[in-house]
Scaffold this motif. Structure first.
Motif, short mmCIF file in Angstrom:
data_model
loop_
_atom_site.label_atom_id
_atom_site.label_comp_id
_atom_site.label_asym_id
_atom_site.label_seq_id
_atom_site.Cartn_x
_atom_site.Cartn_y
_atom_site.Cartn_z
N THR A 172 5.32 -43.92 32.81
CA THR A 172 6.23 -43.10 32.03
C THR A 172 7.66 -43.64 32.09
OG1 THR A 172 4.85 -41.21 32.64
CG2 THR A 172 6.93 -40.73 31.55
N THR A 173 8.07 -44.10 33.28
CA THR A 173 9.40 -44.69 33.43
C THR A 173 9.57 -45.91 32.55
OG1 THR A 173 9.64 -43.88 35.70
CG2 THR A 173 10.97 -45.79 35.06
N LYS A 206 14.08 -37.31 38.22
CA LYS A 206 12.62 -37.35 38.33
C LYS A 206 12.17 -38.15 39.54
CE LYS A 206 12.89 -34.99 34.69
NZ LYS A 206 14.35 -35.09 34.46
N LYS A 256 12.31 -34.54 26.99
CA LYS A 256 13.76 -34.44 27.15
C LYS A 256 14.44 -35.70 26.64
CE LYS A 256 15.66 -31.51 28.50
NZ LYS A 256 16.34 -30.40 27.83
N ALA A 257 13.86 -36.87 26.90
CA ALA A 257 14.44 -38.10 26.37
C ALA A 257 14.42 -38.09 24.84
CB ALA A 257 13.68 -39.31 26.90
N LEU A 297 10.04 -44.97 28.92
CA LEU A 297 11.37 -44.44 28.62
C LEU A 297 12.42 -45.54 28.62
CD1 LEU A 297 11.48 -41.04 30.53
CD2 LEU A 297 10.81 -41.53 28.18
N MET A 331 9.66 -35.65 31.08
CA MET A 331 10.34 -36.93 30.97
C MET A 331 10.35 -37.43 29.54
SD MET A 331 8.86 -38.75 34.45
CE MET A 331 9.67 -40.34 34.20
N SER A 342 18.16 -38.96 32.16
CA SER A 342 17.37 -37.72 32.18
C SER A 342 15.93 -37.98 32.58
CB SER A 342 17.42 -37.05 30.81
OG SER A 342 16.62 -37.74 29.86
N GLY A 343 15.42 -39.14 32.21
CA GLY A 343 14.02 -39.44 32.52
C GLY A 343 13.81 -40.12 33.85
#
Length: 514
Positions: free
Chosen positions: A84-85, A245, A331-332, A88, A328, A240-241
């Protein structure tokens, strides 16, 4: 699976950043920024495929024995976070390229170092190295906060640096106390140590306190709402991500591993995290800019995510991890959609933006989808996330918590409709009934020359937002829609991650024996 892949997730971005500091920016910077992130995404997907059956992989850097080498460990939870990181970082970098921000001299190297720190924090199994990677994550963030050069950005950066330096000091003090009381900072050797020794529990509690500040949990959330409105939209979406987190991930990991899910302390989390949900959403009610509303909702959603560890049941942990991944992405997406408007119009004020996005159907659709997902409406991932979390609270007998979670969701929906009604649905600036034209002056009264009164100026059409600014948020909204429609895939992965937290034996064996 070749476990050398684990340290390479840290080494590759650092090497790319080093290369960009000595070579000119431009095409090379864009290539390394996107290429490294795409490679990390592919590596994350490979880790997910390898760990989804419960397998845990570990690598000791330099092939030194366990306890001496820097350990890197990947299970389903860390693989989910890495994937996920990377997604993003890739999408936010594409947005920065579209806005032209990526052309700044040190933007790409700073983002690459930031991502390296995040990957390291997610994969390390050593408490001191966790501190090191968190600092590697924070140092480029200070530069990204100030890179825009605006007065507001510098003020926000000052608050950001102050808050995080204080938190890092507390974090390092906690690590030192853990080492002084337990004799080790190796997570495999710290398993269950807090239950065996009250002194270790207090020392580790200091580490968790530092992480709650970094996660912006109420009542230590003020730094977040003062700083995340300061940088550029691309940087805000990226932060934010990633930042909060990572802190949430550490809270999940350390409480499960070191405290072994100690039930007697969970009531503290239930109270604090439920308050975080409520305070965050109520703070958003009075805000008048798109970004400040979204930042306060970010605080509120952090409360939802951490409820999973406060419940510490199989269903609760699964719901919290699912919610973490969902949040994540969503919000991004919201920060990027409103950021595209802010970039074009130069403001995020709702009154000044009224109707600014009319005629932008794709952007409006992307925002609406992400907003509905944030509020927890079907068919998006937010519906599954909140439904599962509320079910976990009810299953644990926490009826009040479940009721507050539902109420906060309704207020969240109202705030999202507030942005939608002003920015996307409202009339454009200057719209309204045309004034009555004044009658033409008679020739005799005007010296024999008749002049017609000019017609009122036509309402100016909203500025067109380029496709390159819209596609990143569309991609993330598509992800939340796909996750909502095919939720079972992420639910299964979240359940496997939760199983590793409930039974840490596989994690401990992997990190101590390899």
């Amino acid at each position: 699976m070749n476990t050398v892949l684990l340290p390479l997730l840290v080494a590759a971005p650092l090497l790319g950043a080093a290369l960009l500091t000595v070579l000119p920016t431009g095409r090379l910077a864009r290539f390394l920024l996107l290429g490294t992130s795409a490679g990390a995404l592919a590596a994350g997907l490979a880790l997910l495929a390898a760990t989804r059956d419960g397998q845990v992989y570990a690598h000791q850097v330099g092939l030194w024995p366990a306890g001496v080498a820097i350990p890197f460990v990947a299970d389903t939870f860390s693989a989910l976070m890495v994937t996920t990181t990377a997604l993003l970082v890739l999408v936010c970098s594409a947005f920065a390229i579209a806005t032209g921000e990526a052309e700044r001299r040190f933007f790409a190297p700073l983002v690459l170092v930031l991502s390296a720190g995040v990957y390291g924090a997610l994969l390390t199994a050593d408490l001191f190295n966790l501190f090191v990677f968190v600092e590697v994550m924070l140092l480029p963030s200070y530069g990204l906060m100030a890179i825009a050069g605006t007065l507001h950005g510098l003020r926000g950066g000052r608050t950001y640096v102050t808050a995080n330096l204080l938190t890092s000091t507390v974090f390092l003090a906690g690590v030192a106390l853990v080492y002084g009381t337990a004799g080790t900072v190796h997570l495999g050797e710290l398993a269950g140590a807090a239950q065996d020794s009250p002194v270790v529990a207090v020392a580790m509690g200091l580490v968790l306190l530092a992480m709650t500040v970094k996660a912006a949990v109420v009542p230590v959330h003020g730094w977040l709402v003062r700083t995340y409105t300061a940088p550029s939209p691309a940087v805000t979406a990226l932060f934010s991500g990633l930042h909060t987190k990572v802190a949430i991930y550490v809270i999940y990991r350390l409480y499960a591993l070191v405290f072994d899910g100690e039930a007697s302390l969970l009531w503290i989390g239930l109270v604090v995290f439920t308050a975080t949900m409520a305070v965050g959403v109520l703070g958003a009610v009075g805000e008048t800019t798109t970004r400040s509303i979204l930042v306060f909702h970010m605080v509120s959603q952090i409360g939802y995510i951490l409820l999973g560890v406060a419940l510490f049941t199989e269903l609760g942990l699964m719901a919290g991890i699912f919610y973490l991944v969902h949040h994540m992405v969503v919000k991004a997406s919201l920060f990027l959609s409103t950021g595209a408007i802010e970039h074009v119009h130069g403001t995020g004020d709702l009154e000044r933006l009224r109707g600014a996005a009319r005629g932008q159907p794709l952007l409006a659709l992307a925002f609406l989808g992400a907003a509905l997902s944030l509020a927890g409406l079907p068919p998006f991932s937010g519906f599954v996330a909140k439904l599962t979390l509320v079910a976990a609270a009810l299953d644990a007998g926490q009826w009040t918590v479940a009721a507050i979670a539902v109420a906060v969701s309704l207020i969240t929906l109202m705030s999202m409709l507030k942005i939608w009604g002003s920015v996307f649905w409202g009339p454009p600036p200057g719209a309204g009934p045309a004034p009555e034209p004044e009658p033409a002056q008679a020739p005799e009264a005007a010296g024999g020359t008749a002049t017609a009164t000019a017609a009122p100026a036509a309402t100016r059409a909203p500025a067109r937002i380029r496709t390159g600014l819209v596609l990143p948020t569309v991609a993330l909204t598509a992800v939340t829609l796909c996750v909502g429609l095919g939720a079972q895939v992420l639910l299964d992965l979240s359940a496997q991650a939760a199983a590793h937290l409930l039974d840490t034996s596989a994690y401990v064996e992997a990190v101590t024996n390899r």
